[in-house]
Every structure is written in structure tokens, then in C-alpha cells.
Design a protein around this motif. Structure first.
Motif, PDB file in Angstrom:
ATOM      1  N   SER A   1       0.825  -1.213   0.000  1.00 26.57           N
ATOM      2  CA  SER A   1       0.000   0.000   0.000  1.00 26.57           C
ATOM      3  C   SER A   1       0.857   1.261   0.000  1.00 26.57           C
ATOM      4  CB  SER A   1      -0.948  -0.001   1.205  1.00 26.57           C
ATOM      5  OG  SER A   1      -0.186  -0.022   2.390  1.00 26.57           O
ATOM      6  N   VAL A   2       2.026   1.195   0.620  1.00 29.33           N
ATOM      7  CA  VAL A   2       2.849   2.399   0.741  1.00 29.33           C
ATOM      8  C   VAL A   2       3.791   2.548  -0.454  1.00 29.33           C
ATOM      9  CG1 VAL A   2       4.703   3.473   2.092  1.00 29.33           C
ATOM     10  CG2 VAL A   2       2.710   2.513   3.240  1.00 29.33           C
TER      11      VAL A   2
ATOM     12  N   PRO B  49       3.698   2.137  -3.778  1.00 26.82           N
ATOM     13  CA  PRO B  49       3.389   2.975  -4.958  1.00 26.82           C
ATOM     14  C   PRO B  49       3.534   4.462  -4.674  1.00 26.82           C
ATOM     15  CG  PRO B  49       1.672   1.356  -4.606  1.00 26.82           C
ATOM     16  CD  PRO B  49       2.587   1.243  -3.444  1.00 26.82           C
ATOM     17  N   ALA B  50       3.030   4.876  -3.481  1.00 26.27           N
ATOM     18  CA  ALA B  50       3.099   6.299  -3.134  1.00 26.27           C
ATOM     19  C   ALA B  50       4.546   6.764  -3.018  1.00 26.27           C
ATOM     20  CB  ALA B  50       2.361   6.546  -1.820  1.00 26.27           C
TER      21      ALA B  50
ATOM     22  N   PHE C 222       6.197   6.786  -6.446  1.00 26.03           N
ATOM     23  CA  PHE C 222       5.685   7.834  -7.328  1.00 26.03           C
ATOM     24  C   PHE C 222       6.192   9.205  -6.914  1.00 26.03           C
ATOM     25  CE2 PHE C 222       2.371  10.965  -8.410  1.00 26.03           C
ATOM     26  CZ  PHE C 222       2.593  10.963  -9.765  1.00 26.03           C
TER      27      PHE C 222
END
Lengths: 197, 277
Positions: free
Chosen positions: B7-8, B10-11, B14
């Protein structure tokens, strides 16, 4: 086309960023002492709002939403807008020295201006398409310009008025004048909805 | 754990990527689209003191260096902190005639220290001159004099001002003449004065003599003895306060001798800036 016109007019008069949403107050109070400076700042903000929206809207729609990390919106937007403004400044300095001279002082001031960030985020919140977003940014920029120009006129009267008590001189009288101009803009609410009805 | 990473990640990736791209973009832009600045601007900028005080009338030292090269006719003697040394260097770089700098120092026109005057009320609010001035014109008996909370000392870029016995004192050896203190003082007690002057009125009180005298033993009482005794006619008493016209003053010091309260003092500003050269 009519829809875009409504968006522009609404963001100039009804949802004026300075006078109704109280964003971008810092340049509004700081650079509104003289008419030419106010105009320069207004045009620079309009320009940056348009460029910022043109970049942040695709990022939001095609990247943030497809990766499902919309919560990173604020950080990513700040990062992108700040870098973009710096980049635009370098480009202008190289290829358009005259424009850089006109906007030069104001561009770095807008790097992290809350009105610019506010416009890009509100465009997403209102679920505008690309054309609508650009229209909204144009309107918001013009609204900012209008507020700056109007207020520089008001301010030149207020600052040079002899009848202001000593303790009200400077910022207190400026803030009072700003609140009165802001109240005057409340008169526009409701006008736009019925304008094209 | 895997949920957390998926969940973390990709952020993080990016935002990291966006930052990297922005940085690269700016690096490339700075490399290929930089505008060559005139060499002389850099050289002049190196000569200037770098205090960014604005005494020259431009937006800091960078602005002045730029104006010197790019705006013909900009005078080379505007940098007061740099004085003649800098003016000479700049004139040499630009190949123009050297002009003498009118060096200035900050002079506190008040001598109402704790021996000469008293407080009229206790003040426990924000410890700045601007704040105390809002309470009945300050906590001192005299509303014209130095408030003694050191707003000037805080803006001084060279630590030339200290508070002694309740009022601001300027160390003329350290004063670079930028005038920031004069702009800051809410009572306008500090004036920028040519550093060649020999006498100074150390009072700003415009009350009538008797009133001023009760408030401060050092106060100018407007008796006009100085005005009458001055051989050059350089002194004028306006609003119960003595004013010296330094363009006429010969520095004889007669006024300082006749002044009954000691408000006019022989000053030793000594042209420190000139001596240094």
C-alpha cells in the motif's frame, strides 16, 4: 461553451479566491500598494494558475487516480508546482527577457502560493474535465487580478487619507478596507446562476 | 507486512519519481538555458559587503551590483557600509571616476538613561519598543526619548548597538551606517548623521522647557542659549528643541559648553570610516 463562460464568470465574481475564499491574502496585502505592481502580480498569478492546472490535472487523472494514491495529492501538487514555476522562470529568463523582467520579481513569490494550490485542488474536488479546469483557472486568475487592481485603487485612497487615526494607519486600515471590498463582492452571489437561466 | 509495503510502496515510488524528474528538469534547464551574467556583476558583488542592508536604495547587494553594470549612470558611491574602499574598487572595475562616499553613523538623540529620567509605570508586556510604545506612548516619563527595549539592537546587522543604563548606545567603530535602526525606531530617536560632525543634540523632547526638565534632567529645554551663542548661526530652536544645521556647523563646540542641561554634547564620531581607509 456556455458552461465554460459560466465557470469563468463564477470564479471571477462569485467564488473570487481572494475576496470570497480568502486564499492568496499574502500577495493581496503585500503587493497591492501600487497599481503597476498589482497588475504585474495579477498577470503572473493568472499565468502560473493556467500552467499549474495544465500539468496537475493530467497527473491527478491519469496517475494518482489509476495508482489509487489520491491522498498524496497535496504533496505531489506542491512539488510539481514549485518545480514548474522555477522551470518557467529559467525558460523566461533565457527566451523572453522582457516578460521575465515584467514577471520576474513576482514569479518566485508565487512558487508556493496557496491560491495556486487551491485552484488546482478545487478543480479536482469539483470534478471538472480538462477544459473546465482550464476555464476555472483562467477565471480564478482574472478574479485575483481584478481584486488586486480594485484594491490597489482603494488602498491608494486609504493610505493617503489624512483622516485616519494614528493607531489605525497601515495594516489595520488596509484590513478594514479589504473586508469592505470583500463584503461588496458578496453582492454577486446568486447573480451568475440566474444570468443564463 | 506485505500489505503495508504494497500500500505504501506505490506512493513512495511515485513521489520519489516525481521529485527526481523535477530535479533533473531543473538541473538540465539550469545547465542549458542559463543566461550568462556579466563577469563584472560577479566581481562587483564580491567587493560589496554583503550586508543586504538596502542603504544604496536597491534590493540588496545583488540588486546594486546588477544596477551598476546594467543601468548606466548608477553612482558608485551609494554603498555606505562599504564606504570609500568599496567605492574605489567598483570605480576601478567599471573604469569610472571615483566619488567620495558620505559616510554616516547612527546617532541616538536621547540621553535619558536611568540617572536622568524615570519610568512612569511598570511594563510587563511584549519586550519590544514597538509594543511598549502602544501603552500610553511608552513606560518612560518622556514620550519622545529612547524606549530602551532594543528594537534597534535587534535589527543591527553588525551588533553595533547595545543597551546601557536603559537606552540604546551606538558603537561608532562598529556602525556601518546602513540606517536600519533609524527606520525601526518607533520614536524616531535615531538619525543618520555624517560621521564628521563634532556636536550632537542628545535629546528629542519637544515639550516646553519646564515640562521637559521635570521629565528628564538631560532634556533640551529650548532656552536658545545655543542658538544665540553659535558663531556660525547653525543652530535653530524649533518646537522647544535645538536643531543643528551640519552644513553650517564648524564644530567649535561653543553650544556644548553653554548648554545648561548638557543636552548638546561634543561628539567623537571621529570619521571612523574615513580613518579606516
Amino acid at each position: 461553451m456556455k458552461e465554460l463562460l459560466v465557470i469563468i464568470l463564477a470564479s471571477v465574481f462569485v467564488n473570487n479566491y481572494v475576496l470570497q475564499k480568502f486564499l492568496g491574502i499574502c500577495p493581496f496585502l503585500g503587493v497591492s500598494k501600487k497599481l503597476d505592481q498589482a497588475t504585474g502580480m495579477g498577470i503572473a498569478v493568472t499565468f502560473v494558475m493556467l500552467v499549474a492546472t495544465a500539468v496537475t490535472w493530467p497527473i491527478q487523472t491519469y496517475v494518482l487516480e489509476s495508482l489509487e494514491i489520491e491522498y498524496m495529492q497535496t504533496i505531489v501538487f506542491i512539488l510539481v508546482i514549485a518545480a514548474l514555476v522555477q522551470f518557467v522562470e529559467i525558460v523566461l529568463k533565457k527566451y523572453m527577457p522582457s516578460l521575465h523582467k515584467a514577471l520576474g520579481v513576482y514569479l518566485p513569490l508565487i512558487t508556493t502560493n496557496c491560491a495556486v494550490l487551491g485552484v488546482t485542488i478545487n478543480n479536482v474536488k469539483d470534478e471538472y474535465g480538462f477544459a473546465q479546469s482550464m476555464a476555472s483557472s483562467l477565471g480564478c486568475g482574472l478574479g485575483f487580478l481584478l481584486a488586486m487592481v480594485l484594491f490597489s485603487g482603494v488602498r491608494s485612497r486609504v493610505d493617503n487619507s489624512a483622516s485616519i487615526p494614528e493607531s489605525f494607519k497601515g495594516i489595520p486600515s488596509t484590513l478594514l478596507a479589504a473586508s469592505i471590498v470583500s463584503m461588496a463582492f458578496f453582492g454577486f452571489s446568486g447573480v451568475i446562476d440566474n444570468l443564463f437561466a | 507486512m506485505n500489505d503495508f509495503i504494497s500500500s505504501v510502496l506505490p506512493a513512495v515510488l511515485f513521489v520519489g519519481a516525481v521529485g527526481l524528474i523535477c530535479a533533473l528538469l531543473l538541473v538540465i534547464a539550469a545547465k542549458f538555458m542559463s543566461v550568462k551574467t556579466d563577469e563584472r556583476v560577479t566581481k562587483i558583488r564580491e567587493c560589496l559587503p554583503g550586508a543586504n542592508c538596502g542603504a544604496c536604495g536597491f534590493t540588496g547587494c545583488d540588486g546594486y551590483a546588477d544596477a551598476l553594470v546594467n543601468i548606466p549612470g548608477t553612482k558608485t558611491n551609494l554603498c555606505i557600509p562599504g564606504s570609500d574602499t568599496v567605492s574605489k574598487k567598483i570605480s576601478g572595475l567599471l573604469g569610472v571616476q571615483f566619488e567620495d562616499v558620505a559616510e554616516q553613523v547612527a546617532v541616538v538623540h536621547c540621553n535619558g538613561d536611568c540617572r536622568n529620567t524615570r519610568k512612569k509605570h511598570d511594563y510587563v508586556g511584549i519586550q519590544t519598543c514597538t509594543a511598549v510604545k502602544l501603552f500610553y506612548g511608552g513606560d518612560g516619563l518622556c514620550t519622545y526619548g529612547c524606549l530602551g527595549y532594543g528594537d534597534c539592537a535587534r535589527v543591527c546587522p553588525n551588533n553595533a548597538i547595545c543597551l546601557k543604563d536603559g537606552i540604546a548606545r551606538v558603537n561608532f567603530e562598529k556602525c556601518i551606517g546602513c540606517g536600519l535602526c533609524a527606520k525601526t525606531c518607533p520614536n524616531h530617536v535615531i538619525h543618520m548623521t555624517p560621521d564628521t560632525v563634532e556636536v550632537v543634540v542628545t535629546c528629542s523632547n519637544e515639550d516646553p522647557g519646564a515640562v521637559a526638565r521635570k521629565k528628564c534632567t538631560n532634556a533640551c529645554i529650548g532656552c536658545k542659549k545655543c542658538e544665540k551663542s553659535c558663531p556660525e548661526g547653525a543652530i535653530e530652536v524649533r518646537d522647544n528643541l535645538s536643531h543643528i544645521d551640519y552644513s553650517k556647523c564648524s564644530g567649535c563646540g561653543t553650544c556644548a559648553q553653554v548648554c545648561p542641561t548638557g543636552a548638546i554634547k561634543a561628539a567623537s564620531l571621529l570619521g571612523f570610516h574615513n580613518q579606516a581607509n
